[in-house]
Motif scaffolding. Structure first.
Motif, PDB file in Angstrom:
ATOM      1  N   PHE A 151       0.831  -1.209   0.000  1.00 33.27           N
ATOM      2  CA  PHE A 151       0.000   0.000   0.000  1.00 33.27           C
ATOM      3  C   PHE A 151       0.866   1.260   0.000  1.00 33.27           C
ATOM      4  O   PHE A 151       0.976   1.965   1.002  1.00 33.27           O
ATOM      5  CB  PHE A 151      -0.950  -0.014   1.198  1.00 33.27           C
ATOM      6  CG  PHE A 151      -1.769  -1.275   1.275  1.00 33.27           C
ATOM      7  CD1 PHE A 151      -2.683  -1.581   0.278  1.00 33.27           C
ATOM      8  CD2 PHE A 151      -1.622  -2.159   2.333  1.00 33.27           C
ATOM      9  CE1 PHE A 151      -3.444  -2.744   0.336  1.00 33.27           C
ATOM     10  CE2 PHE A 151      -2.374  -3.323   2.401  1.00 33.27           C
ATOM     11  CZ  PHE A 151      -3.279  -3.619   1.399  1.00 33.27           C
ATOM     12  N   LEU A 206       2.397   4.948  -0.482  1.00 28.57           N
ATOM     13  CA  LEU A 206       1.848   6.288  -0.299  1.00 28.57           C
ATOM     14  C   LEU A 206       2.215   7.137  -1.514  1.00 28.57           C
ATOM     15  O   LEU A 206       3.391   7.401  -1.778  1.00 28.57           O
ATOM     16  CB  LEU A 206       2.410   6.919   0.976  1.00 28.57           C
ATOM     17  CG  LEU A 206       2.022   8.378   1.255  1.00 28.57           C
ATOM     18  CD1 LEU A 206       0.506   8.514   1.421  1.00 28.57           C
ATOM     19  CD2 LEU A 206       2.741   8.892   2.499  1.00 28.57           C
ATOM     20  N   SER A 207       1.217   7.561  -2.237  1.00 27.15           N
ATOM     21  CA  SER A 207       1.436   8.346  -3.453  1.00 27.15           C
ATOM     22  C   SER A 207       2.200   9.625  -3.146  1.00 27.15           C
ATOM     23  O   SER A 207       1.884  10.354  -2.202  1.00 27.15           O
ATOM     24  CB  SER A 207       0.085   8.690  -4.093  1.00 27.15           C
ATOM     25  OG  SER A 207       0.265   9.502  -5.226  1.00 27.15           O
ATOM     26  N   GLY A 265       4.513  -0.098   0.484  1.00 25.05           N
ATOM     27  CA  GLY A 265       3.929   0.330   1.745  1.00 25.05           C
ATOM     28  C   GLY A 265       4.863   0.037   2.904  1.00 25.05           C
ATOM     29  O   GLY A 265       5.564  -0.988   2.913  1.00 25.05           O
ATOM     30  N   TYR A 315       3.794   4.983   5.788  1.00 24.60           N
ATOM     31  CA  TYR A 315       3.697   5.212   4.349  1.00 24.60           C
ATOM     32  C   TYR A 315       2.696   4.207   3.790  1.00 24.60           C
ATOM     33  O   TYR A 315       3.061   3.111   3.348  1.00 24.60           O
ATOM     34  CB  TYR A 315       5.060   5.039   3.676  1.00 24.60           C
ATOM     35  CG  TYR A 315       6.056   6.111   4.032  1.00 24.60           C
ATOM     36  CD1 TYR A 315       6.060   7.337   3.378  1.00 24.60           C
ATOM     37  CD2 TYR A 315       7.000   5.894   5.029  1.00 24.60           C
ATOM     38  CE1 TYR A 315       6.975   8.333   3.707  1.00 24.60           C
ATOM     39  CE2 TYR A 315       7.919   6.877   5.367  1.00 24.60           C
ATOM     40  CZ  TYR A 315       7.904   8.098   4.701  1.00 24.60           C
ATOM     41  OH  TYR A 315       8.806   9.073   5.034  1.00 24.60           O
ATOM     42  N   GLN A 316       1.432   4.564   3.880  1.00 27.09           N
ATOM     43  CA  GLN A 316       0.348   3.732   3.384  1.00 27.09           C
ATOM     44  C   GLN A 316      -0.520   4.581   2.456  1.00 27.09           C
ATOM     45  O   GLN A 316      -0.267   5.781   2.291  1.00 27.09           O
ATOM     46  CB  GLN A 316      -0.489   3.189   4.543  1.00 27.09           C
ATOM     47  CG  GLN A 316       0.272   2.316   5.520  1.00 27.09           C
ATOM     48  CD  GLN A 316       0.618   0.939   4.966  1.00 27.09           C
ATOM     49  OE1 GLN A 316      -0.131  -0.006   5.082  1.00 27.09           O
ATOM     50  NE2 GLN A 316       1.780   0.844   4.333  1.00 27.09           N
ATOM     51  N   SER A 317      -1.521   3.983   1.856  1.00 28.76           N
ATOM     52  CA  SER A 317      -2.419   4.735   0.980  1.00 28.76           C
ATOM     53  C   SER A 317      -2.901   5.986   1.711  1.00 28.76           C
ATOM     54  O   SER A 317      -3.235   5.939   2.906  1.00 28.76           O
ATOM     55  CB  SER A 317      -3.612   3.868   0.587  1.00 28.76           C
ATOM     56  OG  SER A 317      -3.157   2.691  -0.063  1.00 28.76           O
ATOM     57  N   GLN A 318      -2.931   7.119   0.995  1.00 32.38           N
ATOM     58  CA  GLN A 318      -3.200   8.416   1.609  1.00 32.38           C
ATOM     59  C   GLN A 318      -4.456   8.419   2.471  1.00 32.38           C
ATOM     60  O   GLN A 318      -4.479   8.959   3.572  1.00 32.38           O
ATOM     61  CB  GLN A 318      -3.325   9.487   0.519  1.00 32.38           C
ATOM     62  CG  GLN A 318      -3.476  10.909   1.047  1.00 32.38           C
ATOM     63  CD  GLN A 318      -2.229  11.391   1.767  1.00 32.38           C
ATOM     64  OE1 GLN A 318      -1.134  11.347   1.223  1.00 32.38           O
ATOM     65  NE2 GLN A 318      -2.386  11.850   3.003  1.00 32.38           N
ATOM     66  N   TRP A 319      -5.518   7.774   1.972  1.00 36.06           N
ATOM     67  CA  TRP A 319      -6.793   7.793   2.685  1.00 36.06           C
ATOM     68  C   TRP A 319      -6.783   6.963   3.961  1.00 36.06           C
ATOM     69  O   TRP A 319      -7.692   7.038   4.774  1.00 36.06           O
ATOM     70  CB  TRP A 319      -7.925   7.322   1.772  1.00 36.06           C
ATOM     71  CG  TRP A 319      -7.583   6.087   0.976  1.00 36.06           C
ATOM     72  CD1 TRP A 319      -7.140   6.035  -0.311  1.00 36.06           C
ATOM     73  CD2 TRP A 319      -7.646   4.732   1.418  1.00 36.06           C
ATOM     74  NE1 TRP A 319      -6.910   4.734  -0.710  1.00 36.06           N
ATOM     75  CE2 TRP A 319      -7.220   3.918   0.338  1.00 36.06           C
ATOM     76  CE3 TRP A 319      -8.006   4.125   2.618  1.00 36.06           C
ATOM     77  CZ2 TRP A 319      -7.156   2.527   0.427  1.00 36.06           C
ATOM     78  CZ3 TRP A 319      -7.944   2.737   2.711  1.00 36.06           C
ATOM     79  CH2 TRP A 319      -7.520   1.968   1.620  1.00 36.06           C
ATOM     80  N   ASN A 353      -3.902   6.736   6.130  1.00 29.59           N
ATOM     81  CA  ASN A 353      -2.910   7.168   7.116  1.00 29.59           C
ATOM     82  C   ASN A 353      -3.517   7.702   8.408  1.00 29.59           C
ATOM     83  O   ASN A 353      -3.108   7.343   9.506  1.00 29.59           O
ATOM     84  CB  ASN A 353      -1.992   8.226   6.499  1.00 29.59           C
ATOM     85  CG  ASN A 353      -0.854   7.605   5.715  1.00 29.59           C
ATOM     86  OD1 ASN A 353      -0.798   6.394   5.542  1.00 29.59           O
ATOM     87  ND2 ASN A 353       0.050   8.424   5.223  1.00 29.59           N
ATOM     88  N   ASP A 384     -10.093   3.336   6.778  1.00 31.49           N
ATOM     89  CA  ASP A 384     -10.674   4.284   5.821  1.00 31.49           C
ATOM     90  C   ASP A 384     -11.783   5.072   6.495  1.00 31.49           C
ATOM     91  O   ASP A 384     -12.970   4.855   6.266  1.00 31.49           O
ATOM     92  CB  ASP A 384     -11.208   3.537   4.595  1.00 31.49           C
ATOM     93  CG  ASP A 384     -11.708   4.494   3.516  1.00 31.49           C
ATOM     94  OD1 ASP A 384     -11.515   5.714   3.681  1.00 31.49           O
ATOM     95  OD2 ASP A 384     -12.285   4.017   2.533  1.00 31.49           O
ATOM     96  N   SER A 421      -3.915  -3.087   7.137  1.00 30.14           N
ATOM     97  CA  SER A 421      -2.788  -2.447   7.826  1.00 30.14           C
ATOM     98  C   SER A 421      -2.953  -2.476   9.339  1.00 30.14           C
ATOM     99  O   SER A 421      -1.996  -2.752  10.079  1.00 30.14           O
ATOM    100  CB  SER A 421      -2.636  -1.003   7.349  1.00 30.14           C
ATOM    101  OG  SER A 421      -2.303  -0.961   5.975  1.00 30.14           O
TER     102      SER A 421
END
Length: 335
Positions: free
Chosen positions: A93, A95-96, A103, A125-129, A131, A159, A172
């Motif tokens: 996952f 982080l953009s 991830g 450092y995971q998907s922005q939504w 964190n 999320d 996560s």
């Protein structure tokens, strides 16, 4: 008051205020480090112990959850207040915009001398939504939690931004929980072995509920154990509550295991239902129960009355008292 003295007094007050302000700023700065947030005080980490090596990480490398380092935590007076573990999760996952194509979660897990677990994140450092949800999960669930009940921390959907429920983002947060459980297992030397395999001498055993058994006040169920068409024995689950430390009271479950000759061949104190103090205290009571191996039901009471080896359960006598009460209840309710 002379002007000179007044100026001195004013300067003295100003210096005190400046000193207080400096102290507050300094405290604020020093407490921004994750290690200091763990126990809510400035600490030093000493006696570093390497537990494992972190593998090379890339977008194509294998995912993992690893506890790699342990330290002794000491306060500003040099007193040991607990232990700190460094742990890392690598997953897919990413982080953009972070510049990292995989991830990554890095945490510190602290365990105090009174068995309380604290967690602070170093990097997420995971998907922005996800964190913010992951940070909330850590802050809400791991701030002084008793080490025995880590397993009861509920799954959490990270999320919290979109509020989507069809595919909850628990991967996560579940990984963090598993990693904290790994730290607890390492710290208390909990070996992940199958006690039933050791007792029955096979890993091909099967459990079947005895539907003819009627539960009683303390004896909740009876399970038949087989291997194919062969009977291996049976297990009674006995439960009850009692004091274990400083007036605290909670329940435990004792599994009394019988062989085909109707004598006791072993005991299991399941971790997820043992709500008394674990670690060496639990081990002492497990050792105490070995006095009953080889006995039939009718022979249990005499051993309880004899008192057994008091030294075995030194420091864990409250739980041992509950065990004796449950053994007596078992004899009374099953016979």
């Amino acid at each position: 008051m002379k002007k000179q003295n007044l100026y001195l007094l004013i300067n003295f007050v100003i210096m005190i205020l400046i000193g207080l302000a400096f102290a507050m700023v300094n405290q604020s700065q020093t407490m921004t480090e994750p290690k200091d947030k763990l126990f809510d005080q400035k600490i030093t980490l000493e006696n570093e112990q390497k537990l494992s090596s972190i593998p090379y990480m890339s977008a194509n490398s294998v995912n993992f959850e690893i506890v790699d380092t342990k330290w002794t935590a000491k306060d500003q007076e040099g007193k040991t207040i607990g232990f700190v573990y460094h742990a890392v999760i690598k997953n897919d996952f990413a982080l953009s915009g972070s510049g990292i194509d995989y991830g990554f979660i890095e945490i510190l897990v602290g365990i105090t001398l009174d068995n309380k677990v604290h967690v602070e994140y170093i990097n997420i450092y995971q998907s922005q939504w996800a964190n913010v949800g992951i940070q909330k999960y850590i802050q809400d669930n791991y701030d002084g939690l008793n080490h025995l009940i880590i397993g009861t921390v509920p799954s959490f959907d990270a999320d919290i931004v979109s509020g989507a429920t069809d595919k909850p983002a628990t991967v996560s947060t579940d990984a963090i929980k598993a990693l904290v459980q790994s730290v607890v297992a390492i710290h208390y030397n909990i070996v992940d072995e199958d006690p039933y395999e050791e007792i029955f001498g096979t890993d091909a055993y099967e459990f079947n509920v005895d539907t003819t058994f009627t539960s009683t006040t303390h004896v909740t169920d009876k399970v038949l154990v087989t291997e194919g068409t062969n009977d291996l024995g049976y297990i009674y689950s006995v439960t009850g509550s009692g004091v274990y430390q400083d007036g605290s009271s909670d329940s435990i479950v004792i599994e009394i295991i019988f062989g085909t000759d109707d004598t006791i061949i072993g005991f299991v104190l399941p971790e997820d239902t043992y709500n008394h103090t674990g670690g060496s205290f639990k081990e002492k009571n497990q050792t105490y129960l070995e006095d009953y191996i080889g006995l039939s039901i009718s022979e249990i009471q005499a051993v309880v009355d004899a008192g057994g080896n008091q030294d075995v359960t030194s420091g864990a006598s409250n739980t041992r008292t509950l065990i004796d009460e449950l053994l007596e209840a078992f004899v009374s309710e099953v016979n």
